[in-house]
Design a protein around this motif. Structure first.
Motif, short mmCIF file in Angstrom:
data_model
loop_
_atom_site.label_atom_id
_atom_site.label_comp_id
_atom_site.label_asym_id
_atom_site.label_seq_id
_atom_site.Cartn_x
_atom_site.Cartn_y
_atom_site.Cartn_z
N ASP A 1 65.12 58.06 79.18
CA ASP A 1 64.81 57.48 78.02
C ASP A 1 62.67 57.84 77.37
O ASP A 1 62.45 57.01 77.02
CB ASP A 1 64.65 55.76 77.40
CG ASP A 1 64.95 55.67 76.98
OD1 ASP A 1 65.34 56.20 75.34
OD2 ASP A 1 64.83 54.10 76.27
N PHE A 2 62.63 58.91 78.45
CA PHE A 2 61.19 59.37 78.28
C PHE A 2 61.59 59.80 76.13
O PHE A 2 62.16 60.40 75.51
CB PHE A 2 60.63 60.53 78.79
CG PHE A 2 60.64 60.00 80.59
CD1 PHE A 2 60.00 59.31 80.42
CD2 PHE A 2 61.68 60.34 80.97
CE1 PHE A 2 59.81 58.60 81.71
CE2 PHE A 2 61.48 59.97 82.29
CZ PHE A 2 60.33 59.14 83.13
N ALA A 3 60.05 59.20 75.09
CA ALA A 3 60.05 59.88 74.07
C ALA A 3 58.87 60.11 74.49
O ALA A 3 57.90 58.98 74.67
CB ALA A 3 60.36 59.00 73.31
N ALA A 4 58.59 61.02 72.99
CA ALA A 4 56.90 61.70 73.12
C ALA A 4 56.39 60.20 72.05
O ALA A 4 57.07 59.84 71.53
CB ALA A 4 57.21 62.76 71.91
N GLY A 5 55.37 59.70 72.20
CA GLY A 5 54.62 59.32 71.39
C GLY A 5 54.95 57.14 72.35
O GLY A 5 54.15 56.22 71.46
N SER A 6 55.66 57.54 73.63
CA SER A 6 56.25 56.29 73.48
C SER A 6 55.13 56.05 75.21
O SER A 6 54.55 56.70 75.63
CB SER A 6 57.41 56.18 74.20
OG SER A 6 58.34 55.55 72.83
N MET A 7 55.64 54.52 75.83
CA MET A 7 54.93 54.71 76.80
C MET A 7 55.92 54.79 78.25
O MET A 7 57.12 54.56 78.07
CB MET A 7 54.35 53.48 77.30
CG MET A 7 52.90 53.07 75.84
SD MET A 7 51.85 53.28 75.91
CE MET A 7 50.98 52.44 76.93
N SER A 8 55.35 55.08 79.41
CA SER A 8 55.63 55.00 80.62
C SER A 8 55.13 54.20 81.80
O SER A 8 53.44 54.27 81.58
CB SER A 8 56.22 56.57 81.23
OG SER A 8 56.76 57.22 79.92
N LEU B 1 50.47 63.79 79.46
CA LEU B 1 50.31 62.62 78.95
C LEU B 1 49.12 62.55 77.43
O LEU B 1 48.62 63.64 77.68
CB LEU B 1 49.93 61.93 80.24
CG LEU B 1 50.76 62.01 81.05
CD1 LEU B 1 49.53 60.93 82.77
CD2 LEU B 1 51.90 61.18 80.72
N ALA B 2 49.51 61.72 76.48
CA ALA B 2 48.36 61.53 75.56
C ALA B 2 46.68 61.79 76.13
O ALA B 2 45.71 61.92 75.16
CB ALA B 2 48.60 60.59 74.61
N ARG B 3 46.77 61.03 77.85
CA ARG B 3 44.83 60.66 78.13
C ARG B 3 45.12 60.64 79.13
O ARG B 3 46.48 60.44 80.00
CB ARG B 3 44.70 59.08 77.48
CG ARG B 3 44.06 59.58 76.52
CD ARG B 3 43.53 57.86 75.74
NE ARG B 3 44.59 56.59 75.55
CZ ARG B 3 45.34 57.00 74.37
NH1 ARG B 3 45.16 57.51 73.58
NH2 ARG B 3 46.57 56.01 74.61
N PRO B 4 44.21 61.42 80.81
CA PRO B 4 44.16 61.30 81.38
C PRO B 4 44.31 59.51 82.09
O PRO B 4 44.39 58.58 82.26
CB PRO B 4 43.50 61.61 82.40
CG PRO B 4 41.86 61.45 80.70
CD PRO B 4 42.79 60.76 80.16
N THR B 5 44.98 59.88 83.83
CA THR B 5 45.54 58.95 84.67
C THR B 5 44.19 58.08 84.91
O THR B 5 43.24 58.77 85.11
CB THR B 5 46.22 58.96 85.18
OG1 THR B 5 45.84 60.33 86.21
CG2 THR B 5 47.84 59.70 84.84
N THR B 6 43.99 57.46 85.03
CA THR B 6 43.62 56.63 85.37
C THR B 6 42.95 56.06 87.23
O THR B 6 41.71 55.53 87.49
CB THR B 6 42.79 54.66 85.05
OG1 THR B 6 44.43 54.32 85.49
CG2 THR B 6 42.48 54.92 83.70
N GLU C 1 50.78 56.80 78.11
CA GLU C 1 51.08 57.59 77.05
C GLU C 1 51.49 58.93 76.91
O GLU C 1 51.28 59.57 77.51
CB GLU C 1 50.46 57.39 75.98
CG GLU C 1 50.29 57.42 74.55
CD GLU C 1 49.85 57.09 73.28
OE1 GLU C 1 50.31 57.57 71.72
OE2 GLU C 1 49.00 56.96 73.65
N VAL C 2 52.64 59.08 76.95
CA VAL C 2 53.52 60.36 76.71
C VAL C 2 53.40 60.86 75.18
O VAL C 2 53.18 60.45 74.29
CB VAL C 2 54.91 60.49 77.24
CG1 VAL C 2 55.91 61.31 76.97
CG2 VAL C 2 55.17 59.62 78.32
N ALA C 3 52.71 62.12 75.43
CA ALA C 3 52.13 63.04 74.62
C ALA C 3 53.26 63.51 73.78
O ALA C 3 53.51 64.17 73.15
CB ALA C 3 51.01 63.62 74.73
#
Length: 569
Positions: free
Chosen positions: A277-284, A308-313, A297-299
């Motif tokens: 259930d991965f979807a663009a614009g949703s979170m993981s 990802l929309a932004r890099p992992t921290t 956030e999944v881009a």
């Protein structure tokens, strides 16, 4: 440096070279073009004498000015990007850039004041101290830091004051979420329901009109939680503060384990996404513990990885759990059962707070313009069938009761169950559920029972079946729901035919006349099953899926189908 946009202009003057003159005017000579009243031969100089009170000299001076163009619409002002900062759904602390550009070509500007209004949990800071000078065409970036802790709704305003200019305001909006990091208890299944909405009307004759009203079904997930010690304390603290707000809820059955480590600052996460259930614009969620997780956030969703929309921290090791997440709200505040001073159990049910799209795929087999559900119902629980009637009753309490069968149809209701093993089977079931679209979709439902038993062999050009007496001629009489058959052969071939007539030969035999030859010779021992087929739709707009294990294991689903009445061809 920002580029300048310009264009080459050409003046409109009289005579040759004027692009705005017609062809006829361009062909005129200067003598013909000038009006006769202005010809040189008619101009004469005459002396004049002024006898007024004094000499008055009048002169008109035309001050030059620049013609307006698109240059003036774009430059000579302060530009802000973005003009409205929409943070979306926030589950972690973030920093977003706000770019200021001095679009004055030849004027320096100064940012004198910066004010944040209604900005609880927000911080806006320039990368140099105020007052902040801008040379012509210079950019500066402001950092908008958003803390995950704060009011649920973000509706702030950033007021920017420039010396000698009107103020500039930027609206900052968003919604704070918190992750649900406490895993479910798999000793009981995770229940998922999809609720469609169909506007359905039945005529007195039994025909119907059905209109689906939702583009995507509403979705809810229920599961049990058992926790103790520190995780129990974290769970109760979260529920105390966040029960009515939006959560980023992991979809527990769709768990994956990282096959390779993910470095800090990574923009891709390796995972096989098919059937999940991965979807663009949703979170993981990358998860190692109740307090050791990160939401990303999944881009873009690709077959073998997430972008990802932004890099992992932070860095994540191989074997870390990865869940797709959906925005969700608790249906009701869960009741906590304290099994001991350290252990609690609760049942949580969430309504998904965002559209959950999925590809709608009909069954592959078709007959007379409608798909056929070839899946045989799982008999782990006994299949059920009922032949309901739509009866109206008039009872005056003092006389006989008047009963009328409105449609004179048997509205067959049958149960159908699936036992799904693995991600592909679950994904196929979900695609079928989306195609059925609640009570809107029509599908042929075979009984998958020995309704007719063939007694005599039939040739390839034969159009009659001699079967064991079953009351088809006496009771069924080709009514709706009992005039289409499915013939399953032991070779694996399946035939669909319409029965055009049925006759009773004797007390042991009946004969069915078909609408077309079978095209293949069959003998009684070569027939596996002959079943009636009924054009049907779901009995309810809600379907449920029970996840016994995660998506690589077992799941159960059970629905009911109702005959479509006069819709059957």
């Amino acid at each position: 440096m920002a580029p300048l946009t310009g264009h080459l202009t050409r003046p409109a003057v009289s005579g040759y070279g004027n692009p705005y003159l017609s062809r006829e005017l361009r062909e005129l000579t200067p003598e013909r073009y000038e009006p006769v009243v202005y010809s040189l031969g008619r101009l004469h100089a005459r002396p004049l004498q002024y006898t007024g009170p004094g000499v008055s000299v009048s002169s008109i001076v035309h001050a030059p000015r620049m013609a307006r163009s698109s240059h003036d619409d774009f430059y000579n002002r302060i530009r802000v990007r973005p003009q409205r900062l929409n943070l979306g759904n926030l589950a972690t602390s973030q920093v977003r850039p706000l770019t200021l550009w001095n679009a004055f070509v030849d004027q320096a500007q100064v940012l004198a004041t910066l004010t944040l209004v209604d900005g609880a949990g927000l911080t806006v800071s320039p990368r140099a101290a105020l007052p902040l000078p801008f040379t012509p065409m210079q950019e500066h970036i402001l950092d908008v830091a958003v803390d995950a802790n704060g009011p649920a709704v973000i509706d702030a305003r950033v007021d920017l004051g420039f010396t000698g200019l009107d103020g500039v305001s930027v609206q900052v909006t968003g919604l704070r979420m918190i992750a649900w990091p406490v895993p479910c208890d798999w000793s009981r299944p995770v229940d998922e329901s999809l609720t469609f909405l169909t506007d359905i009307h039945y005529a007195y004759s039994g025909s119907r009109t059905a209109t689906p009203l939702r583009a995507a079904p509403r979705r809810s997930i229920g599961f049990d939680v058992v926790e103790w010690e520190s995780a129990r304390r974290v769970l109760e603290s979260m529920l105390y503060d966040w029960s009515a707000r939006v959560w980023s809820l992991p979809i527990w059955p769709d768990i994956s384990l990282l096959s390779a480590p993910v470095a800090e600052g990574a923009l891709e996460v390796p995972v096989a996404t098919a059937g999940l259930d991965f979807a663009a614009g949703s979170m993981s969620m990358l998860w190692r513990g109740v307090s050791d997780y990160e939401l990303v956030e999944v881009a873009e969703v690709l077959g073998d990885r997430l972008r990802l929309a932004r890099p992992t921290t932070r860095a994540w090791s191989r074997g870390t759990r990865l869940y797709p997440c959906r925005n969700a709200r608790l249906v009701t505040a869960p009741s906590i059962r304290r099994l001991s001073g350290a252990v609690v159990r609760l049942q949580a049910r969430f309504d998904i707070d965002e559209p959950c799209d999925w590809s709608a795929i009909a069954p592959a087999a078709t007959y007379l313009g409608h798909p056929v559900l070839e899946h045989r119902s799982d008999e782990n629980t006994d299949p059920e069938a009922a032949f309901e009637r739509r009866v109206s009753t008039l009872d005056g309490d003092v006389g006989l009761v008047a009963v009328q069968d409105q449609t004179e149809l048997a509205w067959q209701r049958v149960s159908h169950a699936w036992r799904l093993q693995g991600r592909a089977a679950r994904a196929a079931w979900r695609s079928l559920a989306y195609w059925l679209d609640g009570r809107a979709g029509l599908v042929w439902i075979p009984t998958m029972t020995d309704d007719l038993v063939l007694l005599e062999a039939v040739t390839a050009v034969g159009e009659a079946l001699t079967v064991e007496w079953s009351g088809a001629a006496r009771f069924l009489r080709l009514q709706d729901g009992r005039r289409h058959i499915r013939i399953a052969l032991r070779s694996g071939q399946v035939l669909y035919r319409r029965v055009s007539a049925v006759n009773e030969l004797d007390i042991a035999r009946e004969q069915l006349l078909l609408d077309a030859p079978l095209g293949v010779a069959i003998a009684p021992r070569g027939v596996q099953m002959i079943s009636w087929m009924t054009l049907s739709h779901l009995a309810s707009d809600t379907v449920e899926l029970s996840h016994v294990t995660d998506s690589q294991g077992l799941a159960d689903a059970r629905v009911s189908f109702v005959a479509a009445g006069r819709e059957e061809p």
